[in-house]
Design a protein around this motif. Structure first.
Motif, PDB file in Angstrom:
ATOM      1  N   HIS A 176      27.335  43.195  42.423  1.00 60.92           N
ATOM      2  CA  HIS A 176      28.646  42.592  42.254  1.00 60.92           C
ATOM      3  C   HIS A 176      28.607  41.164  41.536  1.00 60.92           C
ATOM      4  CE1 HIS A 176      30.304  45.310  45.475  1.00 60.92           C
ATOM      5  NE2 HIS A 176      29.138  45.255  45.891  1.00 60.92           N
TER       6      HIS A 176
ATOM      7  N   TYR B  11      36.844  42.866  44.767  1.00 61.92           N
ATOM      8  CA  TYR B  11      35.541  42.217  44.953  1.00 61.92           C
ATOM      9  C   TYR B  11      35.828  41.243  46.221  1.00 61.92           C
ATOM     10  CZ  TYR B  11      31.486  39.252  44.827  1.00 61.92           C
ATOM     11  OH  TYR B  11      30.248  38.456  45.062  1.00 61.92           O
TER      12      TYR B  11
ATOM     13  N   GLU C  20      29.216  46.269  39.426  1.00 59.59           N
ATOM     14  CA  GLU C  20      30.796  45.977  39.693  1.00 59.59           C
ATOM     15  C   GLU C  20      31.138  44.478  39.212  1.00 59.59           C
ATOM     16  OE1 GLU C  20      32.911  47.609  43.139  1.00 59.59           O
ATOM     17  OE2 GLU C  20      33.147  45.384  43.617  1.00 59.59           O
TER      18      GLU C  20
ATOM     19  N   THR D  17      38.772  45.148  37.522  1.00 64.06           N
ATOM     20  CA  THR D  17      37.666  45.323  38.262  1.00 64.06           C
ATOM     21  C   THR D  17      36.973  46.708  37.629  1.00 64.06           C
ATOM     22  OG1 THR D  17      38.238  44.605  40.495  1.00 64.06           O
ATOM     23  CG2 THR D  17      36.389  45.869  40.351  1.00 64.06           C
TER      24      THR D  17
END
Length: 1670
Positions: free
Chosen positions: A119, A215, A203, A184
């Motif tokens: 992430h 997120y 991501e 995203t």
């Protein structure tokens, strides 16, 4: 410009599958196994669906978390390239196509996909930090190195990967998405190494505000405590750490171990993929309670966001820590062999060393080292490295018979593990031949009816997993082959089924349900061609209808109380009725519920206890359980949501302490303790005492206990009070809660302690100085009982004893045990007085239980008393170790009586009488000799004239102990006829003498003069006497007639008797003669010992430690000194005490060593709370130590600690305190802590109690000051709750204001009151108004709330009949209802126009089920709420009867009006509108006139003609209309040229699928085109109204448009002219074009776009601009 960019992006995202290439190519290693992740397509399997027409049916599937995974091992795939199409819906990633195409290549190279999802975020255009290079662990080879990174995925060409300073960043193209709202994206990052490559899913959130991202929401939802998640800075400082998976304690320090008490504060603001960490005040990160790191089954890396604040909230720094979990050897090895059980064969002719079975095992741990072992078998061995089991003999012996089974226990061990890890398995080896062994114990196949002949269907193994029929042939080395057959009976081969070459099921005939059996129970036989042996396993074939069932609802809902019992019914599910009458089974994916399948319906029942107050998890959120129900055997699922109603079923639970301690000086009204009980239901709790108390009171609402009288009025003999508190809830949590009130009791203890803590005192310490113990007593022997008294009461008066009794070897000589308030001392070693080198110093410490605890010491010496445990030992002789001959004396035959013949000596190491020795002769032949009893000198007892030449004497040495010990020795006396001269003077022959203990080396001890000339002299050192003689040295004087004895060492430490054996010689050569004499020296005591303090010294500071409390009166005792002088004789050992300097604070009693105070101390005013006192101990006589004349003196330093008492009030560092807490914080959630400061010592202020003003929402721990949540905070968001926080130490108190801000950090779902069961609608009736309203309440906002309602249904008819007002929830009919049930779901979402108030929070949905059972009533009836038909009250609102008639209802079948009128006299007709006319009667005579009949017939004929003409006209008109509709049949429901514009739902496209989207919603009446618009009009001047062709004539419409284009000078060439104003007729939505609208460029409300269907929802969200909730 911004609006144009939004439009461009909307077009890009909505038409991406047309404009861009959406193919991703990925490689898969042929070693990949079933379940391995290939890549990610969404956040759940609800967002991705493998397109049925793709070639992935047999190799790939979607996991619950949205990963594309292998459904079988890669080596089982039948090809090298696999194109796979994935349909996405409502995807969490904005760059995913609605149909995403993948191409998977099966390769030999080592490729793998990481299960870890990286992430990151691109904030304000800054690059996204993905991690360090080392965090992308290839994990296949420690030698592999990363060579490159390659990014792929939709829109990945707008990004690139950059590596800077060993850190990997994702960089966005500057102009891409500039000025756009947050997005995203999901990418695949290929990390290439020299030997291995790995795919990682990335991501990335792109935007200017992290709080709006999914997120951020993921991080937020993963916070176990639901605490506020801070905004992550885009300039976070990256750091990397690595720890082993079994690490406990501190994992790392974010600031690399900064100095303690630095004033910084730390907070973990987020962690992915899971937050299992906590951080302390020093920046040390540890695991949260109940969490652990697991390299093999858990996450291998974490990204942790940490916020560091400066002093008092100063500068803020953000750190992004990449924590890599390293593997440790903690897993047991696993056997990999297949099939089970492990079997093999051996043959009689196999030579020794033949491999009969190969064990295979694996261990997931890095660095594991596996070894194989077997036991319990004769004839086999195993190679510990390879696992090969080989023969160790020939199997042709008399006991070796074909068919014998040899069972081997096989083991595999990981010898590299810290603790040996072993797994065991059993291998059965048969002598001879053996039939094949199947890899599965049974098989199952599900086939569809109406199949093709020879159609192949997959087979499932015993675990329900896809498999092929395989078996192990034990005669393969003999060219044995395996063939498979399907048997329908024991000997009958099936004519319907066979096994294909690739191990799947081949169906030989066409089968149909109804004509053929639904279930076949068969056998699969595997036969070896070499031996003919065969094996069978069961095969079950299920014949299923080739029909795709559909559940009646996409979402099932139920609202139930939480106190349902196990197996209670929740709801029933079933499929939409079909003609095939097939009954299905159902299953759920929740452990909380189960399904009972009954008659084709699935009854969902309770499987576990339901709990409204349960902690949220994967199945439970917002007080509701969410799971899926699936039609077994089909990929058909529906969502099930079970909403729980709170029930008052929780008992208040006490969270406070059960004990409190107060001082006897506590003032009236002071806080004693805070009792707190929490009810998880959210009830209010009240408190009371079980029995009334006259001393204490409890506040009914807060539970605060106070004292109702001064503490000094509490009876002196009372140490504690025991009270019972009752906590009772009020049932306010829920409806009906007051009917089941719960209460709980808790017993509390309130201890009373003295305000002044007195030290324990040893009143008889001086009497312990004479303590003693006999030597050689066993361990545990009683020595002495000591006693210290403390005049305090309660815990302050309880005394514990400890003992210190160490010698130089650090041996603890004694133990002490507290018995009846005294200390019983016992020995801890077995003492031997003779080997002790030091005195036994003992210090007993008595410590009370006060706070702070006070202690006193008593020091003394324990004497070890001698016992007669040693026998006298002769210093020489044949019976002495090391001596090889007897002592021998020489005497002349003419010697006189009394002449000395021989000197002997014995020595006893005991002391006193036990060391005194008497000598005697046990056997003296002829009685020629005798011995002196005290010196051991043997002398002539009578004439020796007739004595033999040698006489042997048996000598006894006996001590004077009780009982005495003795020893014997033999000596020889030689009698010579010649004269023997005696050398030693009589007074020096075995003399007893003294030596002072202050004798120094070389000092003269004695001189002996001889009458003869000496030719030599020496000290005899032989046998055991060496340790006696080494203290002396000897020399001969110059005249050779004297010997001089000197000290060979100092005698300071000598205590026992010393013996010196001296031998002198006279004569030369053969005439030389010698004679011995034993000198016995006793040690004489002198004043040569310095007094030494016995008191214990702290070894760390080298000082004696005492203490005294502050504010005590002058003369307060501090401690007792004890010094010991090892001299044995008074006054040498008499000790007096004094201070070395004239100290102004303390004095010492010169006799007993008691230290007392000279001043009154105030600890807070002292520069040091531990002053030092120099003390001296002086003995009572001038010193005997050379060079000294005054008495001997010893000194020590005493450190005296001034201990604190409570003489200062508490205070707070701040004038007020502010905390924040999320509104969804659970009960007991910690809010913060406040600690009162006090000039007094922390130990003194331990009685400080904290309290919080009356609040139902918060409580405080009375001892720590920790504030916690005590009530449900929902409804308190965005409020500051103020309270008064008090610290009370029992004597002083202080208060401060505390403000707690409740943050809006959680969005609660809307709530329906339950499901709707509508029975008041009448079948086959049209309604012009809304029928009913579904109403939801949003607990996060007041009324009105902007909620959005939407109908969801599986039955496509629902959308053609029902419609709902998206804003109000009012349901209306589009068509009359048939007399059958209708069921559908209504979804409500709280993210509509109200979304701007919850911008940073995820939208929440709620569902309700609407069931409509239309009533069958006639035209004059209506249905009530229970579906009962009742007459329509025509008589209610008006007066339908004329002239005073009375209205009477009549709704029976056949009634014309539904009512009738009872007319008053004079009126008639059904409504009383006629007047009765009375006339005279006329008599008509019967004639033959039939004119009236003719007229009637003519009228009927005319009427018939009119009807025929009307019918003909209608038929012609209908034909014309049908002709028109063949071209533009917009209004024909039965014929629609848009037959390919069908509905697409998650199950795929097809002309038979109409459930996904109702195109009738865009149909409307034809709007006539306005022909008055001038042809010269520009596009901006044209009206907004949608244009449509007149009368539907398409030819005329095209001609009109062509004429417009040719006549418009501003129009582009005809080839590029597009008509945007005409979009077809029959649409309720109007024009879809935003190019030619009068409101373009201005502020618009695009909420209506939501009404066009889900495909326009994204466009609507982009066009809407929301403001912050602030």
């Amino acid at each position: 410009m911004a609006a144009f960019m939004r439009l461009a992006l909307g077009v890009l995202l909505c038409t991406q599958d047309i404009l861009m290439t959406n193919i991703m190519e990925l490689k898969i290693s042929n070693n990949a196994r079933k379940g391995d992740i290939i890549t990610k397509c969404g956040c759940s399997n609800q967002e991705c669906l493998i397109k049925p027409s793709s070639n992935s049916d047999n190799g790939f599937e979607i996991s619950n978390s949205g990963n594309i995974i292998l459904s079988k091992d890669a080596e089982l795939l039948r090809g090298l390239t696999y194109p796979v199409s994935v349909l996405t819906k409502n995807n969490c990633y904005d760059n995913m196509f609605e149909e995403q195409n993948y191409v998977f290549h099966i390769v030999d190279s080592t490729y793998s996909a990481s299960s870890h999802l990286f992430h990151s975020s691109i904030m304000l255009g800054f690059p996204a930090f993905l991690g360090t290079v080392s965090s992308f662990d290839l994990s296949q080879s420690s030698k592999d190195q990363i060579q490159s990174f390659q990014l792929s995925g939709p829109l990945s060409d707008h990004f690139k990967i950059e590596v800077k300073r060993n850190e990997v960043y994702l960089v966005k193209e500057q102009s891409f998405l500039m000025g756009e709202s947050s997005k995203t994206f999901l990418f695949v990052l290929e990390v290439k190494g020299k030997y291995h490559s790995q795919y990682n899913n990335i991501e990335v959130y792109i935007g200017d505000d992290l709080e709006g991202s999914e997120y951020f929401q993921v991080i937020q939802l993963q916070q176990e405590s639901h605490s506020v998640v801070k905004r992550q800075s885009s300039t976070a400082i990256p750091k990397s750490f690595s720890v082993y998976e079994n690490t406990t304690g501190t994992l790392f320090n974010v600031l690399d171990n900064q100095p303690p008490n630095s004033g910084l504060s730390f907070e973990i603001t987020g962690a992915l993929p899971q937050n299992i960490f906590q951080i302390d005040a020093e920046g040390n990160v540890t695991l949260g309670d109940g969490f652990s790191l697991d390299y093999d089954r858990g996450h291998r890396s974490f990204n942790i966001s940490i916020e560091v604040k400066g002093v008092q909230g100063g500068q803020v720094s953000n750190y992004l820590v990449n924590l890599v979990v390293l593997d440790s050897n903690d897993e047991s090895p696993t056997f990999l062999n297949q099939p089970h059980p492990f079997q093999s064969t051996v043959r009689s002719n196999m030579p020794t060393g033949t491999v009969v079975y190969s064990l295979s095992a694996s261990d997931p741990d890095t660095g594991s080292n596996l070894r194989f072992y077997i036991n319990g078998s004769v004839g086999f061995a195993v190679d510990e490295n390879t696992g090969n089991i080989t023969t160790t003999r020939l199997f042709n012996g008399p006991n070796d018979t074909n068919g014998n089974d040899y069972v081997i226990n096989a083991y595999v061990s990981d010898i590299a593990a810290p603790i040996l890890q072993t797994t065991v398995a059993m291998v059965t080896i048969r002598l001879g031949l053996r039939g094949p062994q199947f890899f599965s114990q049974s098989y199952t196949a599900n086939i569809r009816d109406d199949n093709d002949i020879n159609q192949i269907f997959p087979i499932l193994d015993q675990n329900g997993e896809p498999s092929s029929v395989k078996s192990l042939n034990f005669q393969a080395d003999l060219n044995g082959n395996t063939t498979y057959s399907v048997y329908s009976g024991v000997t009958t081969i099936s004519d319907k089924f066979a096994i294909s070459a690739d191990g799947q099921l081949r169906v030989l005939k066409k089968l149909l349900l109804g004509a053929d059996a639904p279930v076949y129970t068969l056998f699969i036989q595997a036969q070896d061609s070499f031996s003919g042996l065969s094996t069978k396993v069961n095969l079950t074939v299920n014949l299923l209808k080739n029909y795709k069932p559909m559940l009646t609802l996409p979402v099932y809902t139920a609202t139930v109380p939480e106190n349902l019992k196990i197996n209670d019914t929740i709801l029933t599910v079933e499929t939409i009725a079909s003609d095939n009458m097939q009954q299905f089974n159902y299953s759920v994916d929740s452990p909380v519920f189960w399904v009972q399948n009954l008659n084709g319906k699935g009854i969902i029942r309770v499987n576990r206890h339901l709990d409204y107050e349960a902690v949220s998890d994967a199945f439970y959120q917002d007080h509701s359980y969410t799971f899926h129900v699936t039609v077994d055997g089909y990929n058909m699922t529906s969502l099930v949501i079970v909403y729980l109603q709170n029930v008052n079923d929780e008992v208040p639970v006490f969270t406070s302490s059960t004990e409190s301690t107060i001082q006897d000086t506590i003032d009236y009204g002071r806080i004693v303790m805070n009792v707190k009980a929490i009810d998880k239901d959210g009830d209010g709790v009240t408190y009371r005492f079980l029995d009334p108390s006259t001393i204490f009171a409890i506040d009914r609402n807060s539970g605060q206990i106070t004292i109702t009288r001064p503490g000094n009025q509490i009876p002196a003999d009372v140490d504690s009070y025991k009270l019972t508190v009752i906590a009772k809830d009020d049932g306010s949590c829920c409806n009906g809660g007051t009917s089941s009130i719960h209460s709980e009791t808790q017993e509390i203890t309130i201890n009373i302690v003295d305000s002044k803590n007195y030290k324990p005192q040893f009143a008889e310490c001086s009497s312990y100085y004479n303590a003693s113990i006999l030597e050689e007593e066993p361990v545990g022997t009683y020595v002495l009982t000591v006693s210290a008294t403390d005049i305090n009461k309660g815990e302050n008066g309880v005394v514990d004893y400890t003992i210190l009794s160490f010698r130089d070897d650090l041996t603890q000589d004694f133990t002490i045990q507290t018995v009846n308030k005294t200390g019983v001392i016992r020995s801890n070693v077995k003492f031997d007085r003779e080997t002790l080198n030091d005195i036994l110093k003992v210090t007993v410490i008595a410590t009370d239980h006060g706070q702070p605890p006070l202690s006193s010491e008593c020091s003394f010496i324990v004497n070890v008393v001698d016992i007669n445990d040693n026998s006298p030992a002769f210093l020489s002789g044949e019976n002495v170790d090391g001596c090889n001959r007897r002592d021998e004396g020489v005497v002349s035959r003419d010697s006189s009586k009394g002449n000395v013949a021989l000197n002997i000596r014995a020595f006893d190491v005991d002391s006193g009488d036990n060391a005194q020795i008497d000598y005697s002769i046990l056997d003296s032949p002829g009685n020629y000799f005798d011995i002196t009893s005290n010196t051991g000198m043997i002398f002539v007892n009578q004439s020796l004239s007739d004595a033999p030449e040698r006489v042997t004497l048996h000598v006894l040495a006996s001590d004077k102990g009780d009982p005495p010990n003795n020893s014997t020795a033999y000596v020889d006396i030689v009698i010579k006829n010649s004269t023997v001269t005696k050398l030693w003077p009589s007074d020096k022959n075995n003399p007893n003498s003294f030596i002072n203990d202050n004798t120094r080396t070389d000092a003269l001890i004695t001189t002996v003069s001889f009458g003869n000339v000496l030719t030599g002299a020496k000290l005899i050192v032989k046998c055991q006497s060496s340790d006696q003689a080494n203290k002396f040295k000897i020399e001969i004087s110059a005249n050779n007639r004297d010997i001089i004895l000197h000290a060979a060492g100092d005698f300071d430490d000598e205590k026992d008797t010393k013996v010196a054996q001296i031998r002198v010689y006279t004569g030369q050569g053969d005439s030389q003669y010698y004679e011995d004499s034993y000198f016995l020296f006793s040690i004489n005591d002198t004043n040569n010992k310095i007094p030494r303090f016995v008191n214990r010294e702290n070894p760390e500071i080298g000082k004696i430690e005492f203490s005294v409390q502050e504010e005590q009166p002058i003369g307060e005792e501090v401690g007792i000194l004890l010094a010991h002088d090892e001299d044995r004789t008074p006054p040498f050992n008499k000790v007096t005490y004094n201070t070395k300097f004239n100290d102004s604070s303390f004095k010492v009693d010169d006799v007993n060593g008691v230290i007392t105070t000279l001043i009154r101390f105030d600890r807070e005013d002292l520069t040091s709370s531990t002053p030092d006192l120099q003390v001296v101990a002086v003995d009572g006589y001038p010193s005997s130590i050379p060079g000294r004349t005054s008495p001997n003196t010893g000194s020590a330093v005493v450190q005296i600690t001034i201990e604190d008492i409570n003489d200062n009030p508490p205070y707070f560092a701040n004038g007020s305190y502010f905390f924040t807490v999320p509104e969804n914080a659970p009960i007991s959630h910690s809010v913060g802590s406040i600690k009162a400061l006090d000039k007094d010592d922390e130990k003194t202020s331990r009685y400080t109690k904290y309290s919080l003003g009356d609040s139902r929402f918060f409580g405080v721990d009375e001892n720590t000051g920790k504030i916690f949540v005590a009530g449900i905070l929902f409804g308190q968001a965005n409020k500051n709750i103020s309270m008064r926080f008090t610290a009370d130490d029992g004597k002083f108190s202080a208060s401060v204001d505390v403000y707690i801000g409740v943050l809006k950090t959680y969005n609660r779902r809307p709530e329906f009151n339950g499901n709707y069961n509508i029975k008041s609608i009448v079948a086959n009736r049209s309604y012009n108004e809304s029928l009913f309203q579904v109403k939801a309440n949003d607990p996060d906002c007041g009324n009105p709330c902007n909620l959005r309602y939407e109908i969801m249904a599986s039955d496509p008819v629902i959308f053609r009949i029902f419609t709902i007002d998206h804003m109000t929830g009012e349901v209306s009919l589009l068509a009359p209802l048939e007399p059958r049930p209708y069921v559908f779901s209504v979804k409500v979402t709280d993210s509509s126009s109200n979304r701007r108030k919850k911008r940073s929070l995820a939208a929440k949905d709620a569902y309700t089920t609407v069931t409509i059972n239309p009533a069958t009533c006639n035209v004059h009836q209506e249905a009530d709420e229970d579906g009962r038909c009742q007459c329509i009250d025509y008589c209610k609102n008006s007066a339908p009867c004329y002239n005073g008639g009375t209205c009477q209802l009549n709704c029976s079948l056949g009634s014309e009006h539904g009512y009738y009128c009872q007319c008053p006299p004079g009126f008639t007709n059904w409504d009383c509108s006629g007047v009765v006319t009375v006339t005279s009667a006329t008599i008509v005579e019967d004639t033959d006139d039939n004119t009236w009949l003719i007229v009637l017939l003519v009228c009927l004929a005319v009427l018939l003609v009119v009807i025929i003409l009307v019918v003909a006209f209608l038929i012609k008109r209908r034909r014309n209309l049908d002709k028109d509709k063949s071209m533009l049949a917009y209004d024909n429901e039965d014929f629609d040229i848009r037959e390919d514009v069908v509905d697409y739902d998650e199950d795929g496209a097809g002309e038979d699928d109409y459930a996904g989207y109702d195109i009738t919603m865009i149909r409307k009446a034809v709007t006539v085109r306005d022909e008055s618009v001038p042809k010269s009009m520009t596009m901006s001047d044209r009206p907004v109204t949608s244009a449509a062709p007149s009368n539907g004539h398409l030819r005329e419409f095209i001609g009109d448009r062509l004429e417009d284009a040719e006549g418009d000078s501003g129009a582009p060439p005809y080839d590029t002219l597009h008509e945007f104003m005409y979009e077809g007729e029959g649409s309720l939505a109007g024009s879809l074009s935003s190019i030619n609208t009068s409101s373009s460029g201005g502020d618009q409300d695009y909420e209506y776009l939501h009404e066009w269907g889900p495909k326009f929802a994204k466009l609507a969200d982009m066009y809407n601009t929301y403001e912050d909730s602030d």
